[in-house]
Design a protein around this motif. Structure first.
Motif, mmCIF file in Angstrom:
data_model
loop_
_atom_site.group_PDB
_atom_site.id
_atom_site.type_symbol
_atom_site.label_atom_id
_atom_site.label_comp_id
_atom_site.label_asym_id
_atom_site.label_seq_id
_atom_site.Cartn_x
_atom_site.Cartn_y
_atom_site.Cartn_z
ATOM 1 N N THR A 1 45.642 13.244 83.533
ATOM 2 C CA THR A 1 46.390 12.883 84.749
ATOM 3 C C THR A 1 47.341 11.725 84.450
ATOM 4 O OG1 THR A 1 44.531 13.591 86.110
ATOM 5 C CG2 THR A 1 46.152 12.157 87.161
ATOM 6 N N VAL A 2 46.851 10.735 83.709
ATOM 7 C CA VAL A 2 47.691 9.594 83.330
ATOM 8 C C VAL A 2 48.846 10.071 82.459
ATOM 9 C CG1 VAL A 2 47.777 7.458 81.976
ATOM 10 C CG2 VAL A 2 45.877 7.868 83.557
ATOM 11 N N GLU A 3 48.552 10.962 81.517
ATOM 12 C CA GLU A 3 49.599 11.472 80.624
ATOM 13 C C GLU A 3 50.703 12.184 81.408
ATOM 14 O OE1 GLU A 3 46.726 12.177 76.700
ATOM 15 O OE2 GLU A 3 47.279 13.874 77.990
ATOM 16 N N ILE A 4 50.301 12.959 82.405
ATOM 17 C CA ILE A 4 51.282 13.686 83.230
ATOM 18 C C ILE A 4 52.133 12.698 84.037
ATOM 19 C CG2 ILE A 4 51.542 15.245 85.214
ATOM 20 C CD1 ILE A 4 49.017 16.737 84.059
ATOM 21 N N HIS A 5 51.477 11.744 84.700
ATOM 22 C CA HIS A 5 52.214 10.740 85.496
ATOM 23 C C HIS A 5 53.146 9.911 84.605
ATOM 24 C CE1 HIS A 5 50.553 11.390 89.432
ATOM 25 N NE2 HIS A 5 49.307 11.164 89.052
ATOM 26 N N ASN B 1 56.172 12.012 83.616
ATOM 27 C CA ASN B 1 57.100 12.152 84.747
ATOM 28 C C ASN B 1 57.862 10.851 85.004
ATOM 29 O OD1 ASN B 1 56.301 14.785 85.081
ATOM 30 N ND2 ASN B 1 54.834 14.324 86.704
ATOM 31 N N MET B 2 57.141 9.727 84.915
ATOM 32 C CA MET B 2 57.761 8.425 85.137
ATOM 33 C C MET B 2 58.842 8.151 84.092
ATOM 34 S SD MET B 2 57.609 5.090 83.689
ATOM 35 C CE MET B 2 56.002 4.968 82.929
ATOM 36 N N ARG C 1 52.011 6.136 92.409
ATOM 37 C CA ARG C 1 51.170 6.224 91.212
ATOM 38 C C ARG C 1 52.009 6.007 89.952
ATOM 39 N NH1 ARG C 1 46.152 5.331 90.839
ATOM 40 N NH2 ARG C 1 45.369 7.084 92.026
ATOM 41 N N GLU C 2 53.209 6.590 89.917
ATOM 42 C CA GLU C 2 54.080 6.413 88.758
ATOM 43 C C GLU C 2 54.496 4.947 88.601
ATOM 44 O OE1 GLU C 2 55.987 10.948 88.887
ATOM 45 O OE2 GLU C 2 57.078 9.258 89.765
ATOM 46 N N ARG C 3 54.727 4.273 89.718
ATOM 47 C CA ARG C 3 55.068 2.833 89.661
ATOM 48 C C ARG C 3 53.885 2.035 89.091
ATOM 49 N NH1 ARG C 3 59.077 0.230 92.850
ATOM 50 N NH2 ARG C 3 60.511 1.718 93.759
ATOM 51 N N GLN C 4 52.692 2.390 89.552
ATOM 52 C CA GLN C 4 51.473 1.730 89.094
ATOM 53 C C GLN C 4 51.324 1.899 87.580
ATOM 54 O OE1 GLN C 4 48.057 3.508 91.001
ATOM 55 N NE2 GLN C 4 47.159 1.517 91.487
ATOM 56 N N ILE C 5 51.523 3.108 87.128
ATOM 57 C CA ILE C 5 51.398 3.403 85.693
ATOM 58 C C ILE C 5 52.516 2.710 84.914
ATOM 59 C CG2 ILE C 5 51.614 5.286 83.996
ATOM 60 C CD1 ILE C 5 49.824 6.940 85.956
ATOM 61 N N ALA D 1 76.714 -2.220 89.420
ATOM 62 C CA ALA D 1 76.556 -0.767 89.266
ATOM 63 C C ALA D 1 75.277 -0.450 88.493
ATOM 64 C CB ALA D 1 77.776 -0.179 88.565
ATOM 65 N N LYS D 2 74.998 -1.240 87.453
ATOM 66 C CA LYS D 2 73.759 -1.033 86.680
ATOM 67 C C LYS D 2 72.527 -1.263 87.551
ATOM 68 C CE LYS D 2 75.302 -2.141 81.992
ATOM 69 N NZ LYS D 2 75.238 -3.112 80.903
ATOM 70 N N VAL D 3 72.565 -2.332 88.344
ATOM 71 C CA VAL D 3 71.434 -2.656 89.228
ATOM 72 C C VAL D 3 71.230 -1.537 90.249
ATOM 73 C CG1 VAL D 3 70.658 -4.223 91.058
ATOM 74 C CG2 VAL D 3 71.562 -5.163 88.918
ATOM 75 N N ALA D 4 72.322 -1.039 90.827
ATOM 76 C CA ALA D 4 72.228 0.043 91.811
ATOM 77 C C ALA D 4 71.655 1.308 91.174
ATOM 78 C CB ALA D 4 73.600 0.326 92.413
ATOM 79 N N HIS D 5 72.080 1.602 89.946
ATOM 80 C CA HIS D 5 71.572 2.785 89.233
ATOM 81 C C HIS D 5 70.071 2.639 88.963
ATOM 82 C CE1 HIS D 5 71.560 6.276 86.690
ATOM 83 N NE2 HIS D 5 71.147 5.575 85.644
ATOM 84 N N LEU D 6 69.669 1.441 88.542
ATOM 85 C CA LEU D 6 68.258 1.185 88.276
ATOM 86 C C LEU D 6 67.433 1.313 89.559
ATOM 87 C CD1 LEU D 6 66.046 0.350 86.297
ATOM 88 C CD2 LEU D 6 66.665 -2.036 86.709
ATOM 89 N N ARG D 7 67.942 0.773 90.651
ATOM 90 C CA ARG D 7 67.242 0.888 91.942
ATOM 91 C C ARG D 7 67.065 2.347 92.337
ATOM 92 N NH1 ARG D 7 70.636 -3.368 95.108
ATOM 93 N NH2 ARG D 7 69.590 -5.282 94.541
ATOM 94 N N ASN D 8 68.116 3.134 92.112
ATOM 95 C CA ASN D 8 68.042 4.563 92.453
ATOM 96 C C ASN D 8 66.978 5.265 91.620
ATOM 97 O OD1 ASN D 8 70.055 4.348 94.366
ATOM 98 N ND2 ASN D 8 71.692 4.941 92.968
ATOM 99 N N MET D 9 66.889 4.919 90.329
ATOM 100 C CA MET D 9 65.860 5.529 89.471
ATOM 101 C C MET D 9 64.463 5.114 89.938
ATOM 102 S SD MET D 9 67.263 5.713 85.548
ATOM 103 C CE MET D 9 67.528 3.989 85.297
#
Length: 197
Positions: free
Chosen positions: A171-175, A178-179, A144-148, A129-137
């Motif tokens: 731009t980095v601060e905003i991303h 959000n991330m 770009r958010e993944r990269q940051i 359940a934890k893994v599924a929740h993390l995948r969903n997030m």
């Protein structure tokens, strides 16, 4: 999440005896005469256990176990067998069997094994359940958010991230904001702990 209790055995006498025994201990079994019937109806996403006969026509217990291994499931597999040889036993445990009991099975040993198997299954269900929740997030993040996120996890401050990605600091601060919001984290330490669990 309701716990499942399954029995897969092609021998009606064994099925009847185990149903009678376990009902006396307050455990209601869902019974299947074949591996195929089990696969069609079992709830693999729920915690619980399956008492599984090794030798059955068409598809035996080890073949069913291999199918279950390829799918995420929280079930603890307890094999029941009339003839346990070393290669079969070894393969069953190598593929993640909780236990292997010889028929005719001792009632006390079976009930103790089931209790232990249920506890292991509950823990596995929580992890899944934890893994599924993390995948969903993670799925909510933009590229770009993944990269940051990866650069944040590497310990880089916003200024360095901006330089590496040729972006404005704002731009980095905003991303990054959000991330972190999508990952439900307040700081990079929380983020690292979330992804390491």
């Amino acid at each position: 999440m309701s716990e499942q209790a399954y029995l897969v055995d092609d021998d009606p006498c064994v099925r009847d005896a185990l149903v009678w025994l376990l009902e006396g201990a307050g455990i209601t079994l869902t019974v299947f005469p074949s591996a195929q019937a089990f696969l069609q109806q079992a709830k693999l996403d729920q915690p619980g256990f399956v008492l599984l006969d090794i030798c059955m026509p068409e598809m035996g217990g080890l073949a069913l176990q291999e199918i279950l291994m390829r799918n995420e499931h929280a079930l603890s597999i307890i094999f029941l067998t009339g003839e346990a040889d070393v290669p079969t036993t070894s393969k069953a445990f190598k593929n993640g069997a909780f236990d292997l009991l010889e028929k005719p099975v001792d009632a006390e040993i079976l009930l103790r094994t089931i209790r232990d198997a249920q506890e292991v299954s509950r823990q596995k269900a929580q992890r899944l359940a934890k893994v599924a929740h993390l995948r969903n997030m993670l799925a909510t993040l933009t590229a770009r958010e993944r990269q940051i996120m990866l650069l944040v996890l590497a310990g880089h401050p916003n200024k360095v991230i901006a330089e590496q990605l040729y972006l404005a600091l704002r731009t980095v601060e905003i991303h990054r904001h959000n991330m972190m919001k999508k990952m439900n984290c307040d700081n990079s330490l929380q983020l690292a702990q979330l992804l390491s669990n």
